[in-house]
Design a protein around this motif. Structure first.
Motif, PDB file in Angstrom:
ATOM      1  N   SER A  31       0.818  -1.014   0.159  1.00 36.99           N
ATOM      2  CA  SER A  31      -0.085  -0.029   0.040  1.00 36.99           C
ATOM      3  C   SER A  31       0.946   1.229   0.024  1.00 36.99           C
ATOM      4  O   SER A  31       2.148   1.067   0.591  1.00 36.99           O
ATOM      5  N   THR A  33       0.946   5.872  -0.868  1.00 36.00           N
ATOM      6  CA  THR A  33       0.448   7.205  -1.489  1.00 36.00           C
ATOM      7  C   THR A  33       1.540   7.830  -2.381  1.00 36.00           C
ATOM      8  O   THR A  33       2.641   7.783  -2.125  1.00 36.00           O
ATOM      9  N   THR A  52      -3.766   8.596  -2.313  1.00 39.15           N
ATOM     10  CA  THR A  52      -3.688   7.267  -1.691  1.00 39.15           C
ATOM     11  C   THR A  52      -3.929   6.254  -2.436  1.00 39.15           C
ATOM     12  O   THR A  52      -4.778   6.054  -3.377  1.00 39.15           O
ATOM     13  N   SER A  54      -6.173   4.021  -1.480  1.00 37.96           N
ATOM     14  CA  SER A  54      -7.712   3.863  -1.461  1.00 37.96           C
ATOM     15  C   SER A  54      -8.426   4.814  -2.412  1.00 37.96           C
ATOM     16  O   SER A  54      -9.475   4.648  -2.719  1.00 37.96           O
ATOM     17  N   LEU A  56      -8.185   8.227  -2.277  1.00 38.01           N
ATOM     18  CA  LEU A  56      -8.373   9.483  -1.454  1.00 38.01           C
ATOM     19  C   LEU A  56      -7.479  10.811  -2.043  1.00 38.01           C
ATOM     20  O   LEU A  56      -6.158  10.344  -2.344  1.00 38.01           O
ATOM     21  N   THR A  58      -6.221  14.568  -2.111  1.00 36.52           N
ATOM     22  CA  THR A  58      -5.702  15.662  -1.405  1.00 36.52           C
ATOM     23  C   THR A  58      -5.286  16.764  -2.141  1.00 36.52           C
ATOM     24  O   THR A  58      -4.224  16.456  -2.902  1.00 36.52           O
ATOM     25  N   GLY A 100       2.463   2.941   2.934  1.00 33.08           N
ATOM     26  CA  GLY A 100       1.258   3.256   4.015  1.00 33.08           C
ATOM     27  C   GLY A 100       0.048   3.513   3.271  1.00 33.08           C
ATOM     28  O   GLY A 100       0.062   4.095   2.095  1.00 33.08           O
ATOM     29  N   ILE A 101      -1.128   3.812   4.047  1.00 31.63           N
ATOM     30  CA  ILE A 101      -2.385   4.274   3.461  1.00 31.63           C
ATOM     31  C   ILE A 101      -2.638   5.856   3.539  1.00 31.63           C
ATOM     32  O   ILE A 101      -3.611   6.192   3.238  1.00 31.63           O
ATOM     33  N   TYR A 102      -1.738   6.551   4.341  1.00 32.48           N
ATOM     34  CA  TYR A 102      -2.056   7.899   4.617  1.00 32.48           C
ATOM     35  C   TYR A 102      -1.316   8.833   3.768  1.00 32.48           C
ATOM     36  O   TYR A 102      -0.220   8.567   3.288  1.00 32.48           O
ATOM     37  N   ALA A 103      -1.923   9.977   3.382  1.00 31.81           N
ATOM     38  CA  ALA A 103      -1.397  10.828   2.567  1.00 31.81           C
ATOM     39  C   ALA A 103      -0.664  11.898   3.653  1.00 31.81           C
ATOM     40  O   ALA A 103      -0.946  11.986   4.747  1.00 31.81           O
ATOM     41  N   SER A 104       0.169  12.472   3.012  1.00 39.93           N
ATOM     42  CA  SER A 104       1.010  13.646   3.751  1.00 39.93           C
ATOM     43  C   SER A 104       1.308  15.008   3.044  1.00 39.93           C
ATOM     44  O   SER A 104       1.537  14.985   1.785  1.00 39.93           O
ATOM     45  N   TYR A 110       7.697  11.351   2.905  1.00 38.71           N
ATOM     46  CA  TYR A 110       7.871  10.779   1.675  1.00 38.71           C
ATOM     47  C   TYR A 110       8.942  10.095   1.530  1.00 38.71           C
ATOM     48  O   TYR A 110      10.166  10.694   1.959  1.00 38.71           O
TER      49      TYR A 110
END
Length: 123
Positions: A31, A33, A52, A54, A56, A58, A100-104, A110
């Motif tokens: 997984s 982003t 991401t 999934s 998502l 941003t 990972g599954i989360y954006a930053s 990164y």
């Protein structure tokens, strides 16, 4: 482990559009982003958009409503479509990826960076 190659930058007139591409290669993450950052001369690196695993999305306020981040999983490629370009969009654009599954919105979040592609908006 991961290599990122950006393309699609260049000189474009104000009010015009362009599409940036980022091709990824190397070990795949289970997984991840992917995102775009940019850096203008004399300024700090800033967040542009993220996508991401999934799906998502941003966007930074500066590009929201006129930019679209997307991906083609079959080609391992992420894109950034930008419309209604203004002089403030002039910068080197970097493709980045993190596990990972989360954006930053922070560049230190990164793991891998591309070499960058120059976007210059003329007026």
């Amino acid at each position: 482990q991961v290599q990122l190659v950006e393309s699609g930058g260049g000189l474009v007139q104000a009010g015009g559009s362009l599409s940036l591409s980022c091709a990824a290669s190397g070990r795949a993450f289970s997984s991840y982003t992917m995102a775009w950052f940019r850096q203008a001369p004399g300024k700090q690196r800033e967040f542009v958009a993220a996508l991401t695993w999934s799906g998502l999305r941003t966007y930074a306020d500066s590009v929201k409503g006129r930019s679209t981040i997307s991906r083609d999983n079959a080609k391992n490629t992420v894109y950034l479509q930008m419309n209604n370009l203004v002089s403030e969009d002039t910068a080197v654009y970097y493709c980045v990826v993190r596990s990972g599954i989360y954006a930053s919105a922070r560049p230190e979040g990164y793991d891998y960076w591309g070499q960058g592609t120059q976007v210059t908006v003329s007026s």
